[in-house]
Design a protein around this motif. Structure first.
Motif, PDB file in Angstrom:
ATOM      1  N   LYS A 151      -9.719   2.806   4.204  1.00 29.19           N
ATOM      2  CA  LYS A 151      -9.459   1.398   4.607  1.00 29.19           C
ATOM      3  C   LYS A 151     -10.483   0.444   3.962  1.00 29.19           C
ATOM      4  CE  LYS A 151      -8.170  -1.905   7.708  1.00 29.19           C
ATOM      5  NZ  LYS A 151      -6.898  -2.534   7.820  1.00 29.19           N
ATOM      6  N   LYS A 152     -11.711   0.935   3.792  1.00 31.97           N
ATOM      7  CA  LYS A 152     -12.732   0.087   3.150  1.00 31.97           C
ATOM      8  C   LYS A 152     -12.369  -0.209   1.698  1.00 31.97           C
ATOM      9  CE  LYS A 152     -16.578   1.739   5.985  1.00 31.97           C
ATOM     10  NZ  LYS A 152     -16.834   0.502   6.752  1.00 31.97           N
ATOM     11  N   MET A 153     -11.580   0.703   1.101  1.00 33.86           N
ATOM     12  CA  MET A 153     -11.204   0.508  -0.306  1.00 33.86           C
ATOM     13  C   MET A 153      -9.882  -0.249  -0.438  1.00 33.86           C
ATOM     14  SD  MET A 153     -11.974   4.383  -1.407  1.00 33.86           S
ATOM     15  CE  MET A 153     -13.407   5.203  -0.710  1.00 33.86           C
ATOM     16  N   HIS A 154      -9.036  -0.135   0.592  1.00 35.42           N
ATOM     17  CA  HIS A 154      -7.717  -0.777   0.558  1.00 35.42           C
ATOM     18  C   HIS A 154      -7.564  -1.613   1.817  1.00 35.42           C
ATOM     19  CE1 HIS A 154      -6.219   1.692  -2.802  1.00 35.42           C
ATOM     20  NE2 HIS A 154      -6.927   2.652  -2.265  1.00 35.42           N
ATOM     21  N   SER A 155      -8.039  -2.854   1.758  1.00 31.60           N
ATOM     22  CA  SER A 155      -8.061  -3.653   2.982  1.00 31.60           C
ATOM     23  C   SER A 155      -6.654  -4.039   3.448  1.00 31.60           C
ATOM     24  CB  SER A 155      -8.919  -4.904   2.782  1.00 31.60           C
ATOM     25  OG  SER A 155      -8.512  -5.520   1.584  1.00 31.60           O
ATOM     26  N   ASP A 156      -5.642  -3.850   2.561  1.00 31.67           N
ATOM     27  CA  ASP A 156      -4.272  -4.197   2.977  1.00 31.67           C
ATOM     28  C   ASP A 156      -3.612  -3.090   3.796  1.00 31.67           C
ATOM     29  OD1 ASP A 156      -4.313  -2.570   0.733  1.00 31.67           O
ATOM     30  OD2 ASP A 156      -2.381  -3.284  -0.016  1.00 31.67           O
ATOM     31  N   LEU A 157      -4.305  -2.002   3.996  1.00 26.43           N
ATOM     32  CA  LEU A 157      -3.749  -0.891   4.781  1.00 26.43           C
ATOM     33  C   LEU A 157      -3.569  -1.334   6.241  1.00 26.43           C
ATOM     34  CD1 LEU A 157      -3.118   2.192   4.782  1.00 26.43           C
ATOM     35  CD2 LEU A 157      -5.549   2.601   5.113  1.00 26.43           C
TER      36      LEU A 157
ATOM     37  N   ASP B   7      -2.765  -0.980  10.367  1.00 24.78           N
ATOM     38  CA  ASP B   7      -3.164   0.026  11.363  1.00 24.78           C
ATOM     39  C   ASP B   7      -2.110   1.101  11.486  1.00 24.78           C
ATOM     40  OD1 ASP B   7      -5.439  -1.339  11.763  1.00 24.78           O
ATOM     41  OD2 ASP B   7      -4.831  -2.260  13.667  1.00 24.78           O
ATOM     42  N   GLU B   8      -0.853   0.680  11.460  1.00 21.93           N
ATOM     43  CA  GLU B   8       0.236   1.645  11.619  1.00 21.93           C
ATOM     44  C   GLU B   8       0.235   2.665  10.470  1.00 21.93           C
ATOM     45  OE1 GLU B   8       4.127  -0.131  11.627  1.00 21.93           O
ATOM     46  OE2 GLU B   8       5.069   1.849  11.841  1.00 21.93           O
ATOM     47  N   ASP B   9       0.082   2.157   9.251  1.00 23.30           N
ATOM     48  CA  ASP B   9       0.074   3.052   8.092  1.00 23.30           C
ATOM     49  C   ASP B   9      -1.164   3.950   8.096  1.00 23.30           C
ATOM     50  OD1 ASP B   9       2.501   2.151   7.206  1.00 23.30           O
ATOM     51  OD2 ASP B   9       1.671   0.677   5.815  1.00 23.30           O
ATOM     52  N   LEU B  10      -2.276   3.387   8.567  1.00 23.01           N
ATOM     53  CA  LEU B  10      -3.510   4.188   8.625  1.00 23.01           C
ATOM     54  C   LEU B  10      -3.337   5.381   9.568  1.00 23.01           C
ATOM     55  CD1 LEU B  10      -7.114   2.821   8.814  1.00 23.01           C
ATOM     56  CD2 LEU B  10      -6.427   4.652  10.332  1.00 23.01           C
ATOM     57  N   LEU B  11      -2.776   5.121  10.750  1.00 25.15           N
ATOM     58  CA  LEU B  11      -2.606   6.205  11.730  1.00 25.15           C
ATOM     59  C   LEU B  11      -1.598   7.238  11.237  1.00 25.15           C
ATOM     60  CD1 LEU B  11      -2.624   4.220  15.096  1.00 25.15           C
ATOM     61  CD2 LEU B  11      -4.467   5.597  14.117  1.00 25.15           C
ATOM     62  N   GLN B  12      -0.547   6.735  10.596  1.00 18.01           N
ATOM     63  CA  GLN B  12       0.487   7.636  10.073  1.00 18.01           C
ATOM     64  C   GLN B  12      -0.105   8.584   9.015  1.00 18.01           C
ATOM     65  OE1 GLN B  12       4.163   6.123   7.877  1.00 18.01           O
ATOM     66  NE2 GLN B  12       4.611   5.801  10.031  1.00 18.01           N
TER      67      GLN B  12
ATOM     68  N   TYR C  11       0.816  -1.222   0.000  1.00 21.06           N
ATOM     69  CA  TYR C  11       0.000   0.000   0.000  1.00 21.06           C
ATOM     70  C   TYR C  11       0.847   1.268   0.000  1.00 21.06           C
ATOM     71  CZ  TYR C  11      -3.005   3.681   1.561  1.00 21.06           C
ATOM     72  OH  TYR C  11      -3.661   4.869   1.662  1.00 21.06           O
ATOM     73  N   LEU C  12       1.835   1.308   0.850  1.00 19.60           N
ATOM     74  CA  LEU C  12       2.688   2.493   0.915  1.00 19.60           C
ATOM     75  C   LEU C  12       4.079   2.155   0.388  1.00 19.60           C
ATOM     76  CD1 LEU C  12       1.844   3.840   4.479  1.00 19.60           C
ATOM     77  CD2 LEU C  12       0.878   4.584   2.338  1.00 19.60           C
ATOM     78  N   CYS C  13       4.712   3.158  -0.240  1.00 22.05           N
ATOM     79  CA  CYS C  13       6.064   2.930  -0.745  1.00 22.05           C
ATOM     80  C   CYS C  13       7.051   3.021   0.421  1.00 22.05           C
ATOM     81  CB  CYS C  13       6.452   3.969  -1.776  1.00 22.05           C
ATOM     82  SG  CYS C  13       5.181   4.305  -2.952  1.00 22.05           S
ATOM     83  N   SER C  14       8.316   2.931   0.087  1.00 19.20           N
ATOM     84  CA  SER C  14       9.357   2.943   1.104  1.00 19.20           C
ATOM     85  C   SER C  14       9.274   4.176   2.000  1.00 19.20           C
ATOM     86  CB  SER C  14      10.708   2.939   0.394  1.00 19.20           C
ATOM     87  OG  SER C  14      11.647   3.605   1.170  1.00 19.20           O
ATOM     88  N   LYS C  15       9.549   3.988   3.291  1.00 16.14           N
ATOM     89  CA  LYS C  15       9.520   5.108   4.243  1.00 16.14           C
ATOM     90  C   LYS C  15      10.577   6.152   3.872  1.00 16.14           C
ATOM     91  CE  LYS C  15       6.353   3.378   6.755  1.00 16.14           C
ATOM     92  NZ  LYS C  15       6.062   2.282   7.545  1.00 16.14           N
ATOM     93  N   LEU C  16      11.570   5.739   3.105  1.00 17.98           N
ATOM     94  CA  LEU C  16      12.616   6.687   2.723  1.00 17.98           C
ATOM     95  C   LEU C  16      12.064   7.814   1.874  1.00 17.98           C
ATOM     96  CD1 LEU C  16      15.681   4.444   1.905  1.00 17.98           C
ATOM     97  CD2 LEU C  16      15.412   6.090   3.751  1.00 17.98           C
TER      98      LEU C  16
END
Ligand code: PMV
Length: 371
Positions: free
Chosen positions: A153-159, A161-166, A2-7
């Motif tokens: 989150k309803k659209m991207h179930s792979d999100l 919790d950590e990424d959601l809060l961030q 879902y999210l790219c590298s934290k870098l």
């Protein structure tokens, strides 16, 4: 993933927060979230575009002072170029809040590509009295950001919790800078700081070190000194730090204070805590008084309370201290172990300085949540 590298955090447009368009758009529903206000210990005052802080700040997340926001969403038959939303505050339409939400949507659209596909009804209310002088932008923007992330989150179930809060913190920041510090608790840091691992300008993180038990159940009693509209908004105040004669030194001082506070929060040094927190409050207001144009947000009763707190501390050896936001109200911070004596002191000596005798008892809390 879902999210790219934290870098890629280092990159300007924060591509790691741009989500792909979803093929699974839910038709309609309602999401309700609640998010608290927060009180900064090392203050954020001065920013650069877009909503990036000139110095790192740290805050206690509060518990009782919060916003409850529901977002009802319905897929539009025809998608147009405009956002489509209604806003109700305490059950009634609130047209004067709409431009702020419109601006917020414009800023975050890139990160939430579904926004124009829906008609939204946003219903919001605060647990603290309206026009109490308590800023509702931190709790309001963070509650709305979390609602929108729950929809994502309803659209991207792979999100995760950590990424959601961030990402919720990242979006909240674009609504109101300090709002990014309300998503989590009990203590959060926003802004890049050399000695705080993973701290960054884009979103707030939980204070990543041990917190001494002295600070575990800290109380914040907010004395409502003046409930009137502020004469100078924080947007204008932040802007006045551009070209401010003391700005450079102030930003360095904030970084030094955060280094000291990091040690204090781990060691439990209450005297050290008081020194930093009170100095930060007065420095924030000193920056206002030395801006051009200059302005004063404290009221005579703010100063009376501060003097009373100093007197009380001298007489009793208490750990009671004060801090201030961008306003006249006084936040009284103290350990839970002193609660009884301090509440006695407040009711007998300080309530007289509060408008209509009003004050709010709050404490350190854990951040935003879905209801
Ligand atoms: O988030 P803003 O833009 O309303 O600025 C808030 C600034 C202070 O509350 C005065 C300090 C802080 O760090 O919260």
């Amino acid at each position: 993933m879902y999210l790219c590298s934290k870098l890629s955090i280092l990159m300007k447009d924060y591509p790691q927060f741009i989500s792909s368009e979803s093929i699974r758009l839910p038709n309609e529903g309602k999401i309700t979230c609640t998010s608290p206000s927060n009180i900064a210990l090392v203050k954020y005052w001065g920013k650069r575009p877009v909503q990036l802080p000139e110095n790192a700040s740290i805050s206690f997340t509060l518990d009782a002072c919060k916003t409850i926001t529901s977002v009802s969403y319905k897929k539009r038959d025809v998608v147009s170029e405009d956002f489509d939303f209604d806003l109700l505050f305490e059950g009634k339409p609130k047209p004067d809040f709409k431009p702020k939400i419109q601006r917020f949507f414009e800023r975050i659209e890139k990160y939430l590509p579904f926004l124009k596909q829906y008609t939204f009804t946003i219903e919001t209310s605060n647990t603290f009295p309206h026009s109490s002088g308590i800023a509702s932008s931190a709790s309001g923007m963070s509650a709305l950001a979390l609602c929108l992330m729950q929809l994502e989150k309803k659209m991207h179930s792979d999100l995760t919790d950590e990424d959601l809060l961030q990402k919720a913190s990242f979006l909240a920041r674009l609504g109101s800078g300090s709002a990014c510090r309300s998503i989590e608790g009990p203590i959060t840091v926003w802004g890049s700081h050399q000695e705080i691992n993973n701290s960054n300008d884009a979103f707030a993180i939980k204070f990543p070190y041990k917190i001494h038990q002295n600070f575990e159940r800290y109380c914040d009693t907010i004395l409502l000194i003046d409930k009137g509209e502020k004469q100078v908004s924080s947007t204008v105040g932040h802007d006045l730090m551009h070209g401010h004669p003391f700005a450079k030194r102030r930003f360095e001082q904030a970084a030094e204070n955060l280094t000291k506070l990091k040690g204090i929060l781990s060691s439990g040094d209450l005297h050290g805590f008081i020194k930093i927190v009170e100095s930060e409050a007065l420095t924030l207001h000193a920056m206002m008084m030395t801006s051009l144009p200059y302005f004063i947000l404290m009221k005579p009763n703010t100063l009376s309370v501060i003097n009373k707190v100093w007197e009380y501390r001298k007489q009793t050896g208490s750990s009671l201290c004060f801090t201030l936001d961008a306003g006249a109200n006084v936040h009284l911070l103290y350990p839970d172990s002193e609660k009884e004596q301090i509440l006695d002191f407040i009711t007998s000596e300080l309530v007289a300085y509060c408008q209509n005798g009003q004050y709010i008892c709050d404490k350190i809390g854990l951040g935003a949540k879905m209801l």
